[in-house]
Design a protein around this motif. Structure first.
Motif, PDB file in Angstrom:
ATOM      1  N   LEU A 115       0.836  -1.205   0.000  1.00  0.00           N
ATOM      2  CA  LEU A 115       0.000   0.000   0.000  1.00  0.00           C
ATOM      3  C   LEU A 115       0.861   1.240   0.000  1.00  0.00           C
ATOM      4  O   LEU A 115       1.972   1.231   0.555  1.00  0.00           O
ATOM      5  N   ASN A 116       0.324   2.262  -0.629  1.00  0.00           N
ATOM      6  CA  ASN A 116       0.896   3.613  -0.585  1.00  0.00           C
ATOM      7  C   ASN A 116       2.415   3.622  -0.715  1.00  0.00           C
ATOM      8  O   ASN A 116       3.098   4.323   0.025  1.00  0.00           O
TER       9      ASN A 116
ATOM     10  N   ASP B 251      -4.515   5.195  -1.048  1.00  0.00           N
ATOM     11  CA  ASP B 251      -5.605   6.062  -0.596  1.00  0.00           C
ATOM     12  C   ASP B 251      -5.995   7.035  -1.706  1.00  0.00           C
ATOM     13  O   ASP B 251      -5.591   8.198  -1.708  1.00  0.00           O
TER      14      ASP B 251
ATOM     15  N   PHE C  72      -8.626   2.689  -0.847  1.00  0.00           N
ATOM     16  CA  PHE C  72      -9.194   2.611   0.502  1.00  0.00           C
ATOM     17  C   PHE C  72     -10.268   3.680   0.641  1.00  0.00           C
ATOM     18  O   PHE C  72     -10.149   4.621   1.426  1.00  0.00           O
TER      19      PHE C  72
ATOM     20  N   ARG D 129     -11.442  13.975  10.562  1.00  0.00           N
ATOM     21  CA  ARG D 129     -11.813  13.097   9.450  1.00  0.00           C
ATOM     22  C   ARG D 129     -13.240  13.317   8.993  1.00  0.00           C
ATOM     23  O   ARG D 129     -13.689  12.642   8.063  1.00  0.00           O
TER      24      ARG D 129
ATOM     25  N   HIS E 113     -14.560   3.147   8.048  1.00  0.00           N
ATOM     26  CA  HIS E 113     -13.805   2.224   8.895  1.00  0.00           C
ATOM     27  C   HIS E 113     -14.842   1.526   9.745  1.00  0.00           C
ATOM     28  O   HIS E 113     -15.583   2.199  10.465  1.00  0.00           O
TER      29      HIS E 113
ATOM     30  N   TYR F 102     -16.108   4.589  13.993  1.00  0.00           N
ATOM     31  CA  TYR F 102     -14.933   5.483  14.088  1.00  0.00           C
ATOM     32  C   TYR F 102     -15.339   6.955  14.182  1.00  0.00           C
ATOM     33  O   TYR F 102     -14.709   7.747  14.882  1.00  0.00           O
TER      34      TYR F 102
ATOM     35  N   MET G 194     -12.653  -2.336   5.635  1.00  0.00           N
ATOM     36  CA  MET G 194     -11.510  -2.091   6.518  1.00  0.00           C
ATOM     37  C   MET G 194     -12.016  -1.922   7.947  1.00  0.00           C
ATOM     38  O   MET G 194     -12.989  -1.197   8.175  1.00  0.00           O
TER      39      MET G 194
ATOM     40  N   PHE H  36      -9.927   1.750  13.776  1.00  0.00           N
ATOM     41  CA  PHE H  36      -8.899   1.828  14.819  1.00  0.00           C
ATOM     42  C   PHE H  36      -9.491   1.778  16.238  1.00  0.00           C
ATOM     43  O   PHE H  36      -8.830   1.384  17.175  1.00  0.00           O
TER      44      PHE H  36
ATOM     45  N   ASP I  87      -7.022  -1.789   9.579  1.00  0.00           N
ATOM     46  CA  ASP I  87      -6.392  -0.499   9.318  1.00  0.00           C
ATOM     47  C   ASP I  87      -4.906  -0.618   9.690  1.00  0.00           C
ATOM     48  O   ASP I  87      -4.434  -1.645  10.200  1.00  0.00           O
ATOM     49  N   TYR I  88      -4.191   0.451   9.436  1.00  0.00           N
ATOM     50  CA  TYR I  88      -2.729   0.519   9.543  1.00  0.00           C
ATOM     51  C   TYR I  88      -2.250   0.167  10.963  1.00  0.00           C
ATOM     52  O   TYR I  88      -2.493   0.928  11.897  1.00  0.00           O
TER      53      TYR I  88
ATOM     54  N   MET J 130      -2.684  -4.956   7.822  1.00  0.00           N
ATOM     55  CA  MET J 130      -2.025  -3.815   7.188  1.00  0.00           C
ATOM     56  C   MET J 130      -0.807  -3.404   8.024  1.00  0.00           C
ATOM     57  O   MET J 130      -0.950  -3.010   9.182  1.00  0.00           O
TER      58      MET J 130
ATOM     59  N   TRP K 293      -5.715  14.224   2.189  1.00  0.00           N
ATOM     60  CA  TRP K 293      -5.573  13.043   1.331  1.00  0.00           C
ATOM     61  C   TRP K 293      -5.411  13.406  -0.142  1.00  0.00           C
ATOM     62  O   TRP K 293      -6.195  12.989  -0.975  1.00  0.00           O
TER      63      TRP K 293
HETATM   64  C1  NOJ Z   1      -4.912   4.845   8.141  1.00  0.00           C
HETATM   65  C2  NOJ Z   1      -6.278   5.373   7.803  1.00  0.00           C
HETATM   66  O1  NOJ Z   1      -7.118   5.313   8.945  1.00  0.00           O
HETATM   67  C3  NOJ Z   1      -6.944   4.647   6.651  1.00  0.00           C
HETATM   68  O2  NOJ Z   1      -8.130   5.308   6.338  1.00  0.00           O
HETATM   69  C4  NOJ Z   1      -6.008   4.550   5.479  1.00  0.00           C
HETATM   70  O3  NOJ Z   1      -6.647   3.948   4.389  1.00  0.00           O
HETATM   71  C5  NOJ Z   1      -4.786   3.789   5.907  1.00  0.00           C
HETATM   72  N1  NOJ Z   1      -4.105   4.512   6.978  1.00  0.00           N
HETATM   73  C6  NOJ Z   1      -3.798   3.550   4.775  1.00  0.00           C
HETATM   74  O4  NOJ Z   1      -3.138   4.716   4.460  1.00  0.00           O
END
Ligand code: NOJ
Length: 720
Positions: A71-72, A101, A145, A159, A199, A203, A242, A245, A277-278, A309, A411
């Motif tokens: 990812l990313n 993202d 995502f 957010r 999420h 969240y 996903m 957190f 999630d991360y 992740m 983002w």
């Molecule tokens: C954390 C973020 O909460 C999530 O929305 C995002 O997709 C992931 N990081 C990956 O960057």
């Protein structure tokens, strides 16, 4: 436009429904049978470690099947090479999936999701996601995502920018539209991306609006509000989910089998793939929910998380957990099957052609239209707007008039600042540079220095009108960007005072990632156009709106408080036993024994919002006929139509967003919100034109959860 998604059919094909599906299942079965445990755990692992240039170490890991996804990370060339190694040099030749993202655009940036929600235009939102998918797919990205469909009722939460607002119906409609846009007609099309509903769940209810914080949601609220967009996403065929957190009712969502197994898989029959999630899996340790990474892996896997992740607890500990009988091979194989099925559905096992980038003219046109429809006219005293193009000179003032990065919003990591057309550039182009006097006044939105004020005031004095570009920099909203104050940051209010004192007509354009509070400043600014960070083409869209080439038509997808102390404030609240009386506003004076004093309100501020959900002015005026109902009662299984005539009675063509709310039933098993959105339609009306707008309501549309957590409509009167 469809008005109902909650009960729509799933678009995810039933397994084994066709010969092609059966063939995929057979191939998945064969692969799983040949995979070693480490290869299976590799598929369940997602990493950020693809770096430019690819190191020998990462190449070796890909060859060994260490990762199922990245990812990313990396660029298109790295992705191509990594995929070549995976599909040609790894033992089982299983392709990688590249996630990123792509939240509200890729290189061309569309308005932030909260701005897209202000369009109330599902088809346009779909088109924006489609363009973003095309751009990203051309760079070998296959998974985004997005959409984030967390209900957001707290503007302190950074957010909220990424959300589709406070209402479950609106967020469901627009979330499903984004999914259709990203995923296209077929996931296997080269320009489709797998989408991700995130999420899951709760969240957006972070306590105090502080990111990552605990969420406490009684099950009835969880189901009736927070889960609805997720169920709609599942029904729209979203390829992945996903986990969130946060803890939800004291259980971290990333280890919550009630959410993942009972509801998602059990009740909704969701057949896609679930990613954490991360580092959310190892975050279970910080939550105090797992003693160590091994226990974190056990709890997340048992709950139903299929791909981890970034953290590596699955890879590091699943073998021990299996040996100890704490997880089963069925847990692992089920996850691997879902991951492989996603890769098959994306066509990654076949040579997936890389599509050419989309036609930039079309992408920019969609970006401009989305920005235009997302702008909300909050105030227009004396019809100050639109400004006349024959104006002699205009002063353009404020830190956000010419700030490409801020205009793109949160983002925008792939957003091309050099593509951005700022309001200043667009106004210069529209009017000719000689008629635009620019003085930023402040270096950025947080600047406290008044050093630039004199020039700003002098610009206003030389001009016939001033437009102030105020708000928040991009970095003030988004992940981990919670604010405890919602005011215009820095010395912006003082800048308003100084410019207002110049005595010229002033309008403000506010660019922000959240609802801000600007009550006092608004009193000095007769016209306010609110633009959630509008993206690449925000400038031309704003210029057209300011000068009447288009009429504002956006409506707020979220309630604007008067002050942060009112938060959370949202329109679909329950009534209290002591609702405020009409006119019961402001500070109560007089005898405290007056029964009016014992009402649900504040003694130091009006209880009403500054601007309500669904609000937005236009340059024209509309007249609504009283709505007509096809019947006075709605029997179970029946349909009711509600019809109203909407006429443009003003001087300009404009879109209007016709909104249908219900209120009731009264006397059911639970108290119901004072109003609930049940339908909306964007219509375009030329001056003098009228249109009949018809909504259809069924008992299913009126269903809600009762105290036994059963979803049903209950009989009873509805308020007119
Ligand atoms: C954390 C973020 O909460 C999530 O929305 C995002 O997709 C992931 N990081 C990956 O960057």
């Amino acid at each position: 436009m469809r008005t109902i998604v909650l009960f729509a059919m799933s678009l995810w094909p039933a397994l084994g429904a066709s010969a092609a599906d059966a063939d995929v299942e057979r191939r998945i079965g064969e692969l799983v049978a040949r995979m070693t445990l480490q290869e299976k755990l590799g598929q369940m692992s997602q990493s950020t470690s693809l770096r430019t240039p690819l190191s020998d170490a990462i190449k070796a890991e890909i060859r060994a099947g260490r990762w199922g996804s990245f990812l990313n990370a990396g660029d298109a060339r790295d992705r191509a090479e990594a995929q070549r190694i995976a599909t040609e040099e790894s033992r089982l030749k299983i392709p990688l999936i590249f996630g990123r993202d792509v939240i509200h655009g890729y290189q061309t940036v569309f308005p932030i999701p909260l701005g897209q929600a202000a369009t109330w235009d599902p088809d346009l939102v779909r088109q924006a996601a489609r363009e973003a998918a095309r751009e990203a797919a051309a760079d070998r990205i296959t998974w985004t995502f997005a959409p984030m469909i967390d209900i957001a009722r707290d503007p302190r939460w950074g957010r909220i920018a990424e959300s589709l607002g406070e209402d479950p119906y609106l967020a469901s409609q627009l979330g499903a539209a984004m999914i259709r846009g990203f995923q296209g007609d077929s996931l296997a099309a080269p320009d489709s991306l797998a989408a991700c509903a995130k999420h899951y769940a709760g969240y957006g209810a972070a306590e105090g609006g502080r990111d990552y914080n605990s969420a406490w949601l009684p099950e009835i609220l969880l189901r009736d509000v927070y889960l609805r967009p997720f169920q709609a996403a599942s029904q729209a065929g979203v390829a992945t989910f996903m986990t969130a957190f946060n803890t939800l009712n004291a259980v971290p969502a990333t280890a919550d089998s009630f959410l993942l197994r009972n509801i998602l898989r059990g009740e909704w029959k969701y057949e896609g793939m679930v990613v954490s999630d991360y580092e959310a899996v190892t975050n279970l340790i910080a939550h105090g929910y797992a003693l160590d990474a091994r226990e974190a892996a056990r709890k997340a896997i048992r709950a139903g998380v299929e791909m981890e992740m970034v953290s590596t607890s699955f890879y590091d500990h699943a073998a021990e957990l299996l040996r100890a009988g704490q997880i089963t091979m069925q847990d692992i194989d089920g996850s691997v099957r879902d991951i492989l099925r996603l890769k098959f559905r994306l066509g990654l096992f076949d040579p997936r052609p890389v599509p050419p980038p989309p036609d930039p003219q079309r992408t920019l046109a969609v970006a401009e239209k989305t920005a235009e429809e997302s702008a909300v006219l909050l105030r227009n005293e004396g019809r100050l707007l639109p400004l006349s193009k024959s104006i002699r000179k205009i002063a353009v003032i404020g830190p956000l008039a010419d700030s490409p990065v801020d205009q793109m919003g949160t983002w925008s990591m792939d957003g091309r600042a050099d593509f951005v057309r700022t309001p200043l550039a667009a106004l210069r182009e529209m009017l000719g540079a000689g008629r635009v006097i620019y003085a930023p006044g402040l270096i950025n939105s947080r600047d406290r220095s008044r050093a630039g004020f004199d020039r700003a005031v002098s610009a206003a004095r030389q001009a016939d009108a001033a437009v102030l570009f105020l708000g928040e920099e991009a970095i003030l909203s988004g992940e981990a960007r919670s604010r405890a104050f919602l005011n215009l940051p820095g010395a912006q209010e003082a800048l308003v005072d100084a410019v207002a004192a110049a005595g010229k007509p002033i309008a403000a354009v506010i660019l922000a990632g959240r609802p801000l509070t600007f009550h006092d400043a608004a009193a000095k600014i007769p016209a306010i156009l609110y633009c959630f960070h509008p993206g690449t083409m925000g400038g031309p869209a704003i210029a057209r709106l300011l000068f009447g080439d288009a009429s504002p038509s956006g409506k707020l997808p979220v309630t604007f408080p008067r002050t942060v102390g009112q938060v959370p404030i949202y329109y679909a609240h329950l009534n209290t036993g002591r609702p405020p009386l009409a006119g019961d506003l402001g500070v109560p004076m007089g005898n405290p024994a007056n029964p009016q004093g014992y009402r649900s309100k504040y003694i130091d501020v009006d209880y009403t919002p500054e601007y309500p959900f669904g609000f937005g002015l236009s340059y024209t005026s509309f007249r609504y006929s009283p709505p007509e109902l096809s019947a006075k009662t709605l029997a179970a299984g029946g349909r009711l139509t509600i019809t109203a005539q909407v006429a443009n009675t003003g001087p300009r063509a404009s879109d209007e967003i016709v909104q249908l709310y219900t209120s009731g039933p009264l006397g059911g098993s639970v108290a119901r919100p004072v109003r609930e959105l049940k339908g909306f339609r964007r219509v375009h009306l030329e001056p003098g034109a009228a249109v009949q707008v018809k909504f259809t309501i069924t008992t299913e549309d009126l269903a809600y959860y009762n105290p036994k957590m059963q979803l049903a409509a209950e009989p009873g009167p509805y308020r007119a």
